[in-house]
Design an enzyme around this catalytic site. Structure first.
Site, PDB file in Angstrom:
ATOM      1  N   LYS A  84       0.866  -1.192   0.000  1.00 28.40           N
ATOM      2  CA  LYS A  84       0.000   0.000   0.000  1.00 28.40           C
ATOM      3  C   LYS A  84       0.894   1.229   0.000  1.00 28.40           C
ATOM      4  CE  LYS A  84      -3.341   2.552   2.863  1.00 28.40           C
ATOM      5  NZ  LYS A  84      -4.280   2.528   4.006  1.00 28.40           N
ATOM      6  N   ASP A 131      -2.553  10.038   4.027  1.00 25.08           N
ATOM      7  CA  ASP A 131      -3.961   9.667   4.095  1.00 25.08           C
ATOM      8  C   ASP A 131      -4.701  10.651   4.992  1.00 25.08           C
ATOM      9  OD1 ASP A 131      -6.428   8.484   4.267  1.00 25.08           O
ATOM     10  OD2 ASP A 131      -5.760   6.765   5.468  1.00 25.08           O
ATOM     11  N   LYS A 152     -10.056  12.608   8.510  1.00 24.04           N
ATOM     12  CA  LYS A 152      -9.666  12.164   9.848  1.00 24.04           C
ATOM     13  C   LYS A 152      -9.720  13.366  10.788  1.00 24.04           C
ATOM     14  CE  LYS A 152      -6.656   8.414   8.260  1.00 24.04           C
ATOM     15  NZ  LYS A 152      -7.320   7.274   8.908  1.00 24.04           N
ATOM     16  N   ASP A 177       1.492   5.800   5.916  1.00 26.04           N
ATOM     17  CA  ASP A 177       0.522   4.968   5.208  1.00 26.04           C
ATOM     18  C   ASP A 177       1.083   4.369   3.908  1.00 26.04           C
ATOM     19  OD1 ASP A 177      -1.927   3.812   5.535  1.00 26.04           O
ATOM     20  OD2 ASP A 177      -3.057   5.400   4.526  1.00 26.04           O
ATOM     21  N   ASP A 195     -12.265   7.162   3.709  1.00 22.25           N
ATOM     22  CA  ASP A 195     -11.074   6.864   4.508  1.00 22.25           C
ATOM     23  C   ASP A 195     -10.672   5.390   4.400  1.00 22.25           C
ATOM     24  OD1 ASP A 195      -8.940   7.378   6.136  1.00 22.25           O
ATOM     25  OD2 ASP A 195     -10.102   7.537   7.995  1.00 22.25           O
ATOM     26  N   GLU A 242      -9.499   3.942   1.896  1.00 27.21           N
ATOM     27  CA  GLU A 242      -8.940   4.166   0.565  1.00 27.21           C
ATOM     28  C   GLU A 242      -7.877   3.137   0.173  1.00 27.21           C
ATOM     29  OE1 GLU A 242      -7.747   5.479   3.223  1.00 27.21           O
ATOM     30  OE2 GLU A 242      -5.630   5.002   2.889  1.00 27.21           O
ATOM     31  N   ARG A 297      -7.691  -0.072   0.487  1.00 23.13           N
ATOM     32  CA  ARG A 297      -8.232  -1.261  -0.201  1.00 23.13           C
ATOM     33  C   ARG A 297      -8.624  -0.939  -1.637  1.00 23.13           C
ATOM     34  NH1 ARG A 297     -12.816  -1.868   4.322  1.00 23.13           N
ATOM     35  NH2 ARG A 297     -11.100  -1.009   5.520  1.00 23.13           N
TER      36      ARG A 297
HETATM   37  N1  BES Z   1      -4.386   4.246   6.835  1.00 22.19           N
HETATM   38  C1  BES Z   1      -5.516   3.931   7.618  1.00 22.19           C
HETATM   39  C2  BES Z   1      -5.265   2.834   8.641  1.00 22.19           C
HETATM   40  C3  BES Z   1      -4.243   3.109   9.693  1.00 22.19           C
HETATM   41  C4  BES Z   1      -4.624   3.397  10.978  1.00 22.19           C
HETATM   42  C5  BES Z   1      -2.896   2.985   9.420  1.00 22.19           C
HETATM   43  C6  BES Z   1      -3.687   3.605  11.949  1.00 22.19           C
HETATM   44  C7  BES Z   1      -1.946   3.206  10.406  1.00 22.19           C
HETATM   45  C8  BES Z   1      -2.336   3.500  11.666  1.00 22.19           C
HETATM   46  C9  BES Z   1      -6.663   3.468   6.707  1.00 22.19           C
HETATM   47  O1  BES Z   1      -6.679   4.008   5.439  1.00 22.19           O
HETATM   48  C10 BES Z   1      -7.930   3.880   7.363  1.00 22.19           C
HETATM   49  O2  BES Z   1      -8.170   5.047   7.460  1.00 22.19           O
HETATM   50  N2  BES Z   1      -8.697   2.899   7.794  1.00 22.19           N
HETATM   51  C11 BES Z   1      -9.936   3.146   8.433  1.00 22.19           C
HETATM   52  C12 BES Z   1     -10.960   2.221   7.820  1.00 22.19           C
HETATM   53  C13 BES Z   1     -12.344   2.554   8.183  1.00 22.19           C
HETATM   54  C14 BES Z   1     -12.787   3.854   7.543  1.00 22.19           C
HETATM   55  C15 BES Z   1     -13.225   1.433   7.708  1.00 22.19           C
HETATM   56  C16 BES Z   1      -9.771   2.863   9.914  1.00 22.19           C
HETATM   57  O3  BES Z   1      -9.008   1.957  10.263  1.00 22.19           O
HETATM   58  O4  BES Z   1     -10.347   3.575  10.712  1.00 22.19           O
HETATM   59 ZN    ZN Z   2      -4.868   4.640   4.718  1.00 16.25          ZN
HETATM   60 MN    MN Z   3      -7.750   5.878   5.380  1.00 14.31          MN
END
Ligand code: BES
Ligand code: ZN
Ligand code: MN
Length: 490
Positions: A260, A265, A272, A284, A343, A345, A347
Site C-alpha cells: 500500500k 492519508d 480524519k 501509510d 477513509d 482508501e 483497499r
Molecule cells: N491508513 C488507515 C489505517 C491506519 C490506521 C494505518 C492507523 C496506520 C495506523 C486506513 O486508510 C484507514 O483510514 N482505515 C480506516 C478504515 C475505516 C474507515 C473502515 C480505519 O481503520 O479507521
Molecule cells: Zn490509509
Molecule cells: Mn484511510
C-alpha cells in the site's frame, strides 16, 4: 562500520569493548572465562558480583577495566535459559551490545555470543542485523545533531571465523530495512508518489531491475477506476510502480509483492478528525516501503526467483475534485464499489494492484498494507495480521517470519462477514461495520484476486514505534523487509 569474522579467541582479543553473552544461572567463570578474569585482574568476577548479574534475558552490565588493559570496557549480556535460546535473542543481545558500545564510546568492539542451533550462518546474520539496525540513525530532517558521527568502526564477531558471506548477506538485507525506515520516516512533503516512483527508478538503475511506471493515463487505459478515484483529489499525479527482479536462467518460482503506497492519508472527505492520528499518516506507505526495501535486498542477493514489486502510489486528499462519499467506482476487473467511506482508501488502491498482479502469472501474491486501525486494536502495535485462504502461502509467511522477530498472527477469513459489505447500488461497499473491520478489509481485497494463491498482511501497527526497543529506534521500524526476503529465498 566494518564487520570481521574473527578467528581471535576472546581471551586474546584486544580493543575498546569486549562483549560476552551468558546463559541464565550459568554465570560461572570456568575455562577461558577464568583465564579472562585473571587477565582482567578479577574485574569480570567483580562486575558479576556487584551487579548481581545472573544472565537473565534482557539484562546487561558494563564496566571499565584498568587503563593498562588490552580491553577498555567489558560488557556482559544475559541470554536467558540456554534451552530457550531463539535466534532473535541473539539479534536483541547484539542490539543491546551495540547501544552500550556506542554509549561507552567504543571504536572497536568484540562480540562473543553462542552459536544458535549449530548454525553459525544464521547466528552471524542475526548479530550483524542487531548491530546495524540498533545503530541506524536518521538525521535527514534535523539541522544539526549531537551524535552525527558514529564512533564505532570495527566489529569483530568472535568465534564466527569464515562467516564473511553471512556478514555480506546481512548487510544487503539491512540496507533494505534501512531504505524502508527512511521511506516511512520521511514526511509526506518529502516522500510523494513522484519521489516514490523515483526511488523505484533509482533502485532499478543501481541494481539492474526492470522498472515500469504507469502514469495516470496508463492506469485509465487499464480501467483502474478504484485507484484513480482515490488519487483524483490530489495535486500530485498518481504513480503505479512496477519493479521486477529477474534471475539469470529459469526462475524457480515467480512471486509478486504489493505494498500500500498512500504517501498521505487525510481520510478524504471522511476526513480524519483531531485525535485520529492524522499527523502520522505519512506512514501509510509502510507497505510500499517494505516492498521496495525487500526489492533493494533481493536485487543484491540475486536469488533464482522472479519477483515483482508493486505499489499503486498516491495521496488521499480533499479538494473540489475529491470523490464524494457514496460515489461508485469501477475497478480494473470490472467490479463496482460504492465508496461509503473515503477513509477506507487503501483497499481501493490495492484492488487495482491485485488485479494487475493476478494477471502476471505468478505463483503467489503477498500484499502488505497499513490498512486498518481495527487490526491495531486486535493485535496491538507489534503484531501484523495475516489473512489467506491458502494454507501454503500462509505457512510460508509464518515460517519466514519465525526467526526474524517480526511478529505475525493469522486471522480468520470469515466469509459470512462479507454480508457487511453488501451494497444496494454497486457490487460491494468499501466499508463494513466497525466490528471485525480488519476482516472485512481482507474480504474486500479477496474480490480482486482470481486464481493466484494470495496472502494479505495488515501492518498498520508494527511499521512505526514511539519508543526505542530492541534493534528498533523510536520511529520507523522497516517492518516486513526481513520476512519478505526470507519468504522469497525459501
Ligand atoms: N491508513 C488507515 C489505517 C491506519 C490506521 C494505518 C492507523 C496506520 C495506523 C486506513 O486508510 C484507514 O483510514 N482505515 C480506516 C478504515 C475505516 C474507515 C473502515 C480505519 O481503520 O479507521
Ligand atoms: Zn490509509
Ligand atoms: Mn484511510
Amino acid at each position: 562500520m566494518e564487520f570481521r569474522a574473527s578467528d581471535t579467541p576472546r581471551l586474546d582479543w584486544s580493543g575498546d569493548g569486549l562483549a560476552i553473552g551468558f546463559f541464565e544461572d550459568t554465570v560461572e567463570l570456568t575455562g577461558d572465562l577464568a583465564d579472562l578474569d585473571q587477565k582482567f585482574s578479577g574485574v569480570l568476577q567483580e562486575l558479576i558480583a556487584e551487579t548481581e548479574f545472573k544472565g537473565k534475558l534482557n539484562t546487561n552490565a558494563a564496566t571499565r577495566i584498568g587503563s593498562n588493559s588490552p580491553v577498555r570496557k567489558l560488557i556482559l549480556v544475559g541470554l536467558g535459559k540456554a534451552e530457550e535460546l531463539e535466534l532473535n535473542t541473539l539479534r536483541l543481545a547484539a542490539a543491546a551490545i551495540a547501544r552500550l558500545a556506542k554509549k561507552e564510546k567504543c571504536k572497536s568492539l568484540g562480540i562473543s555470543l553462542p552459536v544458535w542451533q549449530n548454525n553459525p550462518d544464521a547466528t552471524t546474520g542475526a548479530i550483524v542485523e542487531g548491530v546495524e539496525l540498533a545503530l541506524y540513525q536518521d538525521h535527514r530532517f534535523k539541522s544539526e545533531s549531537e551524535d552525527k558521527v558514529l564512533l564505532l568502526e570495527q566489529v569483530d564477531l568472535i568465534g564466527l571465523a569464515g562467516q564473511e558471506a553471512a556478514i555480506d548477506r546481512a548487510k544487503k538485507i539491512t540496507s533494505g530495512v534501512k531504505l524502508a525506515r527512511e521511506l516511512v520516516a520521511a514526511p509526506a512533503n518529502a516522500v510523494t508518489p513522484i519521489t516514490l516512483a523515483e526511488t523505484a527508478e533509482n533502485l532499478a538503475k543501481e541494481y539492474g531491475l526492470n522498472v515500469e511506471i504507469l502514469e495516470k493515463e496508463d492506469c485509465e487505459k487499464l480501467g483502474m477506476g478504484a485507484f484513480l478515484g482515490v488519487a483524483q483529489a490530489s495535486d500530485l499525479p498518481p504513480k503505479f510502480i512496477h519493479l521486477t527482479y529477474k534471475p539469470v536462467g529459469t526462475p524457480r518460482k515467480k512471486l509478486a509483492i504489493i505494498g500500500k503506497g498512500l504517501t498521505f492519508d487525510s481520510g478524504g472527505l471522511n476526513i480524519k478528525g483531531a485525535g485520529s492520528g492524522i499527523e502520522m499518516m505519512k506512514i501509510d506507505m509502510g507497505g510500499a516501503a517494505a516492498t521496495f526495501g525487500a526489492a533493494k535486498a533481493i536485487a543484491q542477493l540475486k536469488p533464482d526467483v522472479e519477483v515483482h514489486f508493486i505499489s499503486a502510489a498516491t495521496e488521499n486528499m480533499i479538494s473540489g475534485r475529491a470523490i464524494h462519499p457514496g460515489d461508485v467506482l469501477k475497478a480494473s476487473n470490472g467490479k463496482t464499489i460504492e465508496v461509503n467511506n473515503t477513509d477506507a482508501e487503501g483497499r481501493l488502491t490495492l484492488a487495482d494492484a491485485l488485479v494487475f498482479a493476478d494477471k502476471l502469472g505468478v505463483d503467489a501474491i503477498v500484499d502488505l498494507a497499513t490498512l486498518t486501525g481495527a487490526c491495531v486494536v486486535a493485535l496491538g502495535d507489534d503484531i501484523a495480521g495475516l489473512w489467506s485462504l491458502d494454507d501454503n502461502v500462509a505457512n510460508q509467511l509464518l515460517a519466514a517470519a519465525q526467526t526474524t522477530g517480526e511478529k505475525i498472527w493469522r486471522m480468520p477469513m470469515e466469509e459470512k462477514y462479507f454480508d457487511g459489505l453488501k451494497s444496494i447500488v454497486a457490487d460491494m461497499k468499501n466499508t463494513g461495520p466497525r466490528a471485525g473491520g480488519s476482516i472485512t478489509a481482507a474480504l474486500f481485497l479477496k474480490q480482486f484476486v482470481k486464481e493466484t494463491p494470495w496472502a494479505h498482511l495488515d501492518v498498520a501497527g508494527p511499521v512505526w514505534t514511539e519508543k526505542e526497543s530492541g534493534y528498533n529506534n523510536a520511529g520507523a521500524t522497516g517492518y516486513g523487509v526481513r520476512t519478505l526476503v526470507n519468504w522469497v529465498l525459501s
